[in-house]
Design an enzyme around this catalytic site. Structure first.
Site, short mmCIF file in Angstrom:
data_model
loop_
_atom_site.label_atom_id
_atom_site.label_comp_id
_atom_site.label_asym_id
_atom_site.label_seq_id
_atom_site.Cartn_x
_atom_site.Cartn_y
_atom_site.Cartn_z
N GLY A 10 0.82 -1.22 0.00
CA GLY A 10 0.00 0.00 0.00
C GLY A 10 0.85 1.27 0.00
N ASN A 35 -6.30 -2.77 -2.35
CA ASN A 35 -6.19 -1.36 -2.73
C ASN A 35 -4.71 -1.05 -3.00
OD1 ASN A 35 -6.89 1.32 -3.18
ND2 ASN A 35 -6.98 1.87 -1.02
N ASP A 58 -4.67 -12.67 2.54
CA ASP A 58 -5.64 -11.80 3.19
C ASP A 58 -5.56 -12.05 4.69
OD1 ASP A 58 -8.11 -10.73 4.19
OD2 ASP A 58 -8.86 -10.81 2.11
N SER A 124 -4.51 6.76 13.42
CA SER A 124 -4.83 7.94 12.61
C SER A 124 -5.24 9.09 13.51
CB SER A 124 -5.98 7.58 11.69
OG SER A 124 -6.61 8.73 11.19
N TYR A 148 -14.79 4.13 10.17
CA TYR A 148 -13.34 3.95 9.98
C TYR A 148 -12.61 4.35 11.28
CZ TYR A 148 -8.65 5.54 8.69
OH TYR A 148 -7.29 5.77 8.66
N LYS A 152 -10.19 2.22 14.23
CA LYS A 152 -8.87 2.63 14.72
C LYS A 152 -8.88 2.72 16.25
CE LYS A 152 -6.71 3.11 10.77
NZ LYS A 152 -5.73 2.08 10.37
N PHE A 177 -1.14 12.02 10.52
CA PHE A 177 -1.98 13.14 10.11
C PHE A 177 -2.28 12.95 8.61
CE2 PHE A 177 -3.18 15.54 13.80
CZ PHE A 177 -2.60 14.71 14.74
N ASN A 197 -10.64 10.15 -2.86
CA ASN A 197 -11.42 10.81 -1.83
C ASN A 197 -10.58 11.92 -1.17
OD1 ASN A 197 -13.38 10.99 0.41
ND2 ASN A 197 -11.76 10.00 1.57
N ARG A 230 -5.01 21.43 7.41
CA ARG A 230 -4.57 20.09 7.80
C ARG A 230 -3.05 20.06 7.94
NH1 ARG A 230 -9.10 19.90 8.32
NH2 ARG A 230 -10.67 18.38 7.67
N GLY A 293 -18.76 16.02 7.81
CA GLY A 293 -17.75 15.38 8.68
C GLY A 293 -16.40 16.09 8.71
N1 UFG Z 1 -10.76 18.31 0.14
C1 UFG Z 1 -11.25 19.07 -0.90
N2 UFG Z 1 -11.49 18.46 -2.09
C2 UFG Z 1 -11.25 17.12 -2.28
C3 UFG Z 1 -10.74 16.35 -1.20
C4 UFG Z 1 -10.50 16.98 -0.01
O1 UFG Z 1 -11.49 20.25 -0.76
O2 UFG Z 1 -11.50 16.63 -3.38
C5 UFG Z 1 -10.47 18.98 1.42
C6 UFG Z 1 -11.28 18.40 2.55
O3 UFG Z 1 -12.52 19.04 2.63
C7 UFG Z 1 -10.37 18.68 3.73
C8 UFG Z 1 -8.96 18.60 3.15
O4 UFG Z 1 -9.12 18.74 1.75
O5 UFG Z 1 -10.57 19.99 4.16
C9 UFG Z 1 -8.27 17.29 3.44
O6 UFG Z 1 -9.13 16.24 3.05
P1 UFG Z 1 -8.61 14.74 2.89
O7 UFG Z 1 -9.79 13.91 2.47
O8 UFG Z 1 -7.41 14.70 2.05
O9 UFG Z 1 -8.15 14.36 4.36
P2 UFG Z 1 -8.97 14.36 5.73
O10 UFG Z 1 -8.28 15.31 6.62
O11 UFG Z 1 -10.42 14.51 5.53
O12 UFG Z 1 -8.76 12.84 6.14
C10 UFG Z 1 -7.52 12.40 6.60
C11 UFG Z 1 -7.34 10.92 6.29
C12 UFG Z 1 -8.31 10.08 7.06
C13 UFG Z 1 -8.31 10.46 8.50
C14 UFG Z 1 -8.54 11.94 8.66
C15 UFG Z 1 -8.53 12.39 10.08
O13 UFG Z 1 -7.51 10.67 4.91
O14 UFG Z 1 -7.92 8.73 6.93
O15 UFG Z 1 -7.52 12.62 7.95
O16 UFG Z 1 -7.31 12.18 10.61
F1 UFG Z 1 -9.30 9.78 9.13
#
Ligand code: UFG
Length: 340
Positions: A10, A35, A58, A124, A148, A152, A177, A197, A230, A293
């Protein structure tokens, strides 16, 4: 004596394998390619010039896990394997609980059977739920806000309870992070299934022309430019954190918890602009409503990892963007890109 790396093909796993091999460690890798891709393993071998044993298994198959322990002298386990997509976990909670928990039970039960008691777990920042303040420290209250995150948190609690019941275990819980970037060779990187995502893989796929524009989810947050903040961390820094954690495993049995982040917060727009510099052209985006969220600000205090592990992130946002771009531009279709 070897280190078992579950989920070693991964994104974070493959980069960690590189750092482990470079540090002279003997590794055994297990992955079911759910994945991930076997080409990540080729990349690890090419970068390091070293070979290792690989099992396409697996973790839900306990007999297969048992066989790995029977055939190898496993002394430590770094456990990455698991489903990781937050929105998918909201849609399919049973699938997430079933896979992430049952798989981890199988790993821990097999470790116990073989007297292997040194465990590093991929946790996480999600375990902090909605932190009341930033920077986030390891002793902040914990909560889960999606399935998820629940998996954790349950595994973290299980580790603490297993240690309380049998203090020969050494458990290190690493709270990541926002991992981004790629190995500087461009041979391994992030290649999510389907439409990404997370921000960085989405951004890189827009820049390379696979997606038309980036959706920025909300610009009305209480942050300097209105977009969420972030703590992005280069995946190679994260990988090095695991090598340091392994050294710590050797000290004494206990449960230790560390934030792995840079301690710096960047907004979505900061990342977009840093990325545009790295790729040399504009990246189209549209402002969209907030994503359910999301929290406004999340970044960590990494002092504990610095003091106790001797670990500190070395790369800044520029290198993170440059390396993400090198990976994506050299491999527009990720691991499915045809070799030249
Ligand atoms: N964002 C966008 N557009 C996108 C994707 C993300 O604007 O297409 C924004 C989100 O709204 C957020 C920021 O970019 O403000 C970061 O989003 P990510 O999805 O990249 O990351 P997250 O902080 O939401 O999630 C990460 C990890 C998760 C973990 C989480 C909390 O991917 O596994 O941090 O620690 F659970």
């Amino acid at each position: 004596m070897a280190i078992l790396v579950t989920g070693g093909a991964g994104f974070i796993g493959s980069h960690t394998c590189v750092e482990l091999l470079n540090a002279g460690e003997d590794i055994v890798v297990m992955d079911n390619f759910y994945n991930s891709n076997s080409r990540a393993l080729d990349g690890i071998r090419k970068i390091t010039g070293k070979d290792f044993k690989f099992y396409e298994d697996d973790m839900l198959d306990i007999a297969a896990v048992d066989q790995i322990f029977a055939e190898n002298d496993i002394e430590q386990v770094i456990h990455f394997a698991g489903y990781k997509c937050v929105p998918e976990s909201v849609q399919k909670p049973l699938m997430y609980y079933s896979n992430n928990l049952r798989g981890t039970f199988n790993i821990l039960e097999t470790m116990k059977k073989y007297g292997c008691t040194k465990f590093v777990f991929s946790s996480s920042a999600t375990v902090y739920g909605i932190p009341a303040t930033v920077p986030v420290k390891e002793d902040f209250p914990l909560s889960a806000i999606n399935p998820y995150g629940s998996t954790k948190l349950i595994i973290e609690n299980l580790c603490r309870e297993m240690y309380a019941a049998d203090n020969t275990w050494t458990m290190i819980l690493l709270r990541y992070f926002n991992p981004v970037g790629a190995h500087e060779s461009g041979l391994i990187g992030e290649d999510p299934n389907g439409i990404p995502n997370n921000l960085m893989p989405y951004l890189t796929q827009v820049a390379v022309g696979r997606l038309p524009y980036l959706n920025i989810f909300g610009n009305d947050y209480p942050t300097p430019d209105g977009t969420c903040v972030r703590d992005y961390i280069h995946v190679v820094d994260l990988a090095v954190g695991h090598v340091k954690a392994l050294k710590k495993l050797e000290e004494k049995p206990e449960v230790r918890v560390y934030n792995l982040g840079t301690g710096h917060g960047y907004s979505v727009l900061d990342v977009v602009h840093a990325f545009e510099k790295a790729c040399g052209h504009e990246v189209k985006y549209q402002i969209k409503p907030r994503r359910a969220g999301d929290i406004a600000m999340c970044y960590c205090d990494p002092t504990k990892a610095k003091e106790e592990l001797g670990w500190e992130a070395q790369y800044g946002i520029e290198e993170m963007c440059q390396d993400s771009w090198r990976w994506q531009s050299q491999n527009p279709d990720g691991y499915a890109t045809e070799e030249k």
